[in-house]
Design a protein around this motif. Structure first.
Motif, PDB file in Angstrom:
ATOM      1  N   ARG A  38       0.781  -1.217  -0.036  1.00 38.31           N
ATOM      2  CA  ARG A  38       0.113   0.163   0.038  1.00 38.31           C
ATOM      3  C   ARG A  38       0.964   1.186   0.039  1.00 38.31           C
ATOM      4  NH1 ARG A  38      -5.450  -0.663   1.414  1.00 38.31           N
ATOM      5  NH2 ARG A  38      -6.158  -2.961   1.780  1.00 38.31           N
ATOM      6  N   LEU A  39       1.886   1.287   0.764  1.00 37.15           N
ATOM      7  CA  LEU A  39       2.805   2.372   0.799  1.00 37.15           C
ATOM      8  C   LEU A  39       3.437   2.804  -0.467  1.00 37.15           C
ATOM      9  CD1 LEU A  39       3.570   4.336   3.025  1.00 37.15           C
ATOM     10  CD2 LEU A  39       5.377   3.059   3.644  1.00 37.15           C
ATOM     11  N   VAL A  40       3.729   1.771  -1.264  1.00 35.89           N
ATOM     12  CA  VAL A  40       4.546   1.966  -2.425  1.00 35.89           C
ATOM     13  C   VAL A  40       3.495   2.659  -3.552  1.00 35.89           C
ATOM     14  CG1 VAL A  40       5.081   0.467  -4.527  1.00 35.89           C
ATOM     15  CG2 VAL A  40       6.174  -0.027  -2.761  1.00 35.89           C
ATOM     16  N   ASP A  41       2.415   2.314  -3.425  1.00 33.77           N
ATOM     17  CA  ASP A  41       1.138   3.020  -4.208  1.00 33.77           C
ATOM     18  C   ASP A  41       1.151   4.407  -3.993  1.00 33.77           C
ATOM     19  OD1 ASP A  41       0.821   0.759  -5.626  1.00 33.77           O
ATOM     20  OD2 ASP A  41      -1.172   0.066  -4.378  1.00 33.77           O
ATOM     21  N   ARG A  42       1.562   4.691  -2.670  1.00 36.13           N
ATOM     22  CA  ARG A  42       1.377   6.102  -2.040  1.00 36.13           C
ATOM     23  C   ARG A  42       2.703   6.970  -2.389  1.00 36.13           C
ATOM     24  NH1 ARG A  42      -0.497   5.075   3.610  1.00 36.13           N
ATOM     25  NH2 ARG A  42       0.317   6.984   3.899  1.00 36.13           N
ATOM     26  N   ILE A  43       3.790   6.408  -1.828  1.00 31.85           N
ATOM     27  CA  ILE A  43       5.064   7.385  -1.942  1.00 31.85           C
ATOM     28  C   ILE A  43       6.110   6.894  -2.773  1.00 31.85           C
ATOM     29  CG2 ILE A  43       4.667   7.542   0.744  1.00 31.85           C
ATOM     30  CD1 ILE A  43       7.140   6.162   1.322  1.00 31.85           C
ATOM     31  N   GLY A  44       5.896   5.846  -3.498  1.00 33.46           N
ATOM     32  CA  GLY A  44       6.816   5.353  -4.574  1.00 33.46           C
ATOM     33  C   GLY A  44       8.002   4.471  -4.001  1.00 33.46           C
ATOM     34  N   ARG A  45       8.610   3.780  -4.915  1.00 29.89           N
ATOM     35  CA  ARG A  45       9.659   2.922  -4.633  1.00 29.89           C
ATOM     36  C   ARG A  45      11.001   3.446  -4.330  1.00 29.89           C
ATOM     37  NH1 ARG A  45       5.979   1.014  -8.291  1.00 29.89           N
ATOM     38  NH2 ARG A  45       5.108  -1.020  -7.850  1.00 29.89           N
ATOM     39  N   ARG A  46      11.314   4.327  -4.929  1.00 33.05           N
ATOM     40  CA  ARG A  46      12.636   4.931  -4.807  1.00 33.05           C
ATOM     41  C   ARG A  46      12.787   5.461  -3.098  1.00 33.05           C
ATOM     42  NH1 ARG A  46      14.043   7.083 -10.160  1.00 33.05           N
ATOM     43  NH2 ARG A  46      12.385   6.540 -11.595  1.00 33.05           N
ATOM     44  N   ALA A  47      11.731   5.741  -2.657  1.00 32.59           N
ATOM     45  CA  ALA A  47      12.023   6.240  -1.346  1.00 32.59           C
ATOM     46  C   ALA A  47      11.880   5.216  -0.230  1.00 32.59           C
ATOM     47  CB  ALA A  47      10.730   7.378  -1.061  1.00 32.59           C
ATOM     48  N   LEU A  48      11.532   3.959  -0.888  1.00 28.18           N
ATOM     49  CA  LEU A  48      11.384   3.012   0.158  1.00 28.18           C
ATOM     50  C   LEU A  48      12.315   1.989   0.326  1.00 28.18           C
ATOM     51  CD1 LEU A  48       8.850   2.590   2.241  1.00 28.18           C
ATOM     52  CD2 LEU A  48       7.678   1.322   0.250  1.00 28.18           C
ATOM     53  N   LEU A  49      12.737   1.487  -0.781  1.00 30.08           N
ATOM     54  CA  LEU A  49      13.538   0.543  -0.886  1.00 30.08           C
ATOM     55  C   LEU A  49      14.930   0.423  -0.301  1.00 30.08           C
ATOM     56  CD1 LEU A  49      14.196  -2.265  -2.057  1.00 30.08           C
ATOM     57  CD2 LEU A  49      15.419  -1.248  -4.127  1.00 30.08           C
ATOM     58  N   TRP A  50      15.587   1.527  -0.185  1.00 31.16           N
ATOM     59  CA  TRP A  50      16.886   1.609   0.791  1.00 31.16           C
ATOM     60  C   TRP A  50      16.450   1.755   2.147  1.00 31.16           C
ATOM     61  CZ3 TRP A  50      18.184   5.883   3.904  1.00 31.16           C
ATOM     62  CH2 TRP A  50      17.394   6.946   3.547  1.00 31.16           C
ATOM     63  N   ILE A  51      15.388   2.165   2.462  1.00 32.35           N
ATOM     64  CA  ILE A  51      14.975   2.449   3.827  1.00 32.35           C
ATOM     65  C   ILE A  51      14.923   1.033   4.313  1.00 32.35           C
ATOM     66  CG2 ILE A  51      13.163   3.182   5.578  1.00 32.35           C
ATOM     67  CD1 ILE A  51      12.822   5.614   3.874  1.00 32.35           C
ATOM     68  N   MET A  52      14.103   0.249   3.747  1.00 31.52           N
ATOM     69  CA  MET A  52      13.916  -1.167   4.396  1.00 31.52           C
ATOM     70  C   MET A  52      15.019  -2.091   4.456  1.00 31.52           C
ATOM     71  SD  MET A  52      10.935  -1.558   4.908  1.00 31.52           S
ATOM     72  CE  MET A  52       9.010  -0.690   4.795  1.00 31.52           C
ATOM     73  N   ILE A  53      16.242  -1.697   3.354  1.00 39.28           N
ATOM     74  CA  ILE A  53      17.532  -2.478   3.662  1.00 39.28           C
ATOM     75  C   ILE A  53      18.176  -2.123   4.862  1.00 39.28           C
ATOM     76  CG2 ILE A  53      19.660  -2.797   2.711  1.00 39.28           C
ATOM     77  CD1 ILE A  53      18.173  -2.906  -0.291  1.00 39.28           C
ATOM     78  N   VAL A  54      18.084  -0.719   5.177  1.00 36.05           N
ATOM     79  CA  VAL A  54      18.666  -0.223   6.515  1.00 36.05           C
ATOM     80  C   VAL A  54      18.118  -0.842   7.452  1.00 36.05           C
ATOM     81  CG1 VAL A  54      18.927   1.899   7.881  1.00 36.05           C
ATOM     82  CG2 VAL A  54      19.372   1.957   5.506  1.00 36.05           C
ATOM     83  N   VAL A  55      16.521  -1.124   7.763  1.00 33.81           N
ATOM     84  CA  VAL A  55      16.049  -1.531   8.591  1.00 33.81           C
ATOM     85  C   VAL A  55      16.648  -3.173   8.695  1.00 33.81           C
ATOM     86  CG1 VAL A  55      13.839  -2.746   9.533  1.00 33.81           C
ATOM     87  CG2 VAL A  55      13.891  -0.485   8.467  1.00 33.81           C
ATOM     88  N   CYS A  56      16.881  -3.833   7.717  1.00 31.93           N
ATOM     89  CA  CYS A  56      17.621  -5.065   7.724  1.00 31.93           C
ATOM     90  C   CYS A  56      18.818  -5.229   8.527  1.00 31.93           C
ATOM     91  CB  CYS A  56      17.578  -5.843   6.462  1.00 31.93           C
ATOM     92  SG  CYS A  56      16.033  -6.079   5.296  1.00 31.93           S
TER      93      CYS A  56
END
Length: 415
Positions: free
Chosen positions: A284-302
């Motif tokens: 759902r978040l991808v549909d709202r804010i986009g993949r560019r802003a999300l992918l690197w954040i999720m890897i940092v979380v890992c």
């Protein structure tokens, strides 16, 4: 009304969110992903038991996972060609049916070599579903609902991985891993029947000739895209790290000072529920804010999860694995959907290349990290996985500036 309404041109419209067809599609694809992960990773929580029963080393025992994922990876490209030629639905249904039969055969494997052969066959036949699923979603689901549908499909992967591992671990403690394998076959049979019943018909599939020259030309065109290459690298590195974490977590928790039994170790896999929630939320978040802003954040979380799990305390280990699992499934949901959107009419082949990278990472890194375990135990595994996450983060950071398809280099890409 269960099927999509026809468009103004007379052709069926894509499946929109909120319709009965959308709900049926989500149920079928959720169960398809559920069954794939449940069957593919069935031996992972009982690796210490397999090592003891067959008298093999931990790295050798991990081959029961790695050979299956390797076979799946190697079959993805042929499966994508079959999917383009004969249709997504036919291949997905056949894959699930064959995988269920092999699950029952696994329960009566005579020795470790036979077990490995069956696990390889399992991976090979399962390839048809992931090679077709994302392409089916891209073709049949309306663009505005694709992120949601993809998130639910990957949530099924997470829940299947969790449920399959927990079921196998619990039944192994109660009886044996063979009984557990048979029970997983029953679970796969039920899921397969529901999948066959609920998946809406394909309306937008167009068969493509399975010519070697055409396939090689399409592969070359996809690999020429720097964005897709980086997404394939992210898949390889992050899936390798994810598989390694869960492969050797059981050995860590089985040894002193924790000395946990199979059921308790299997309960740790309930953390996959975090992945299920992460996938659905990220979609759902991808549909709202986009993949560019999300992918690197999720890897940092890992990466943060790996650091937390390094602490030699059970609560910290569980918390760290939960954080890593949340970030991993968020990253996978983001990257896999990005591949489908970027690859256009070649989406089935692009999905196959993405998943080939994904499962090769699981196989190669998942096995090689066993050497890190044998050399330096959990700190060695952690160091190897942090390196994987760092390389994936570099790729994701570069993807922030990726130009959309067809946009001239002189134009600044939108966020």
């Amino acid at each position: 009304m269960s099927d999509p309404a026809p468009s103004a041109t007379g052709s069926p419209a894509p499946i929109e969110a909120g319709t009965p067809a959308f709900r049926r599609a989500n149920l079928a694809m959720f169960l398809g992903g559920f069954t794939t992960f449940a069957l593919l990773y069935a031996t992972q929580p009982v690796l210490p038991r397999l090592a003891a029963d067959f008298g093999v080393a931990p790295t050798t025992a991990s081959l029961s996972v790695s050979l299956g994922t390797a076979a799946l990876a190697l079959m993805l490209l042929p499966a994508s060609v079959l999917s383009d030629r004969y249709g997504r639905q036919r291949l997905m249904k056949t894959s699930l049916a064959l995988a269920t039969v092999i699950a029952f055969a696994t329960a009566v494997a005579a020795d470790f070599s036979q077990l490995l052969v069956l696990r390889m066959l399992m991976g090979a036949v399962l390839a048809g579903l992931p090679a077709s699923a994302m392409a089916w979603l891209g073709e049949e689901i309306a663009p505005s609902a694709q992120g949601r549908a993809m998130g639910l499909y990957i949530a099924g992967n997470a829940l299947g991985g969790m449920s399959g591992r927990f079921l196998v671990a619990g039944l192994t403690d109660w009886s044996s891993w063979r009984i557990a394998a048979a029970a997983l076959g029953v679970l796969g049979l039920v899921a397969t029947l529901v999948f066959w019943r609920c998946l809406p018909p394909s309306h937008h599939f167009r068969a493509r000739a399975a010519l070697p020259a055409r396939v090689l030309g399409d592969i070359a065109a996809l690999l020429a895209d720097s964005g897709l290459r980086r997404l394939f690298a992210v898949a390889f590195l992050m899936m390798g790290a994810f598989t390694s974490l869960y492969n050797y977590l059981g050995f860590r928790l089985h040894a002193a000072p924790f000395s946990l039994g199979q059921t308790a170790i299997g309960a740790v896999f309930l953390l996959y529920m975090v992945g299920t929630l992460s996938s659905a939320w990220t979609g759902r978040l991808v549909d709202r804010i986009g993949r560019r802003a999300l992918l690197w954040i999720m890897i940092v979380v890992c990466g943060a999860g790996l650091a937390i799990a390094l602490v030699d305390h059970l609560a910290a280990i569980v918390a760290g694995v939960a954080v890593f699992t949340f970030g991993y499934f968020g990253a996978h949901t983001t990257a896999s959907g990005w591949v489908g959107r970027r690859s256009g009419e070649r989406r089935a082949l692009a999905t196959a290349l993405y998943l080939c990278s994904y499962y090769l990472g699981a196989s190669l890194i998942g096995t090689l990290s066993g050497l890190a375990w044998e050399f330096a135990a959990w700190p060695g595994v952690t160091a190897a996985l942090i390196l994987c996450a760092a390389l994936a983060l570099l790729c994701a950071w570069q993807l922030r500036r990726l130009l959309p398809i067809g946009q001239p280099p002189a134009v600044t890409p939108a966020g």
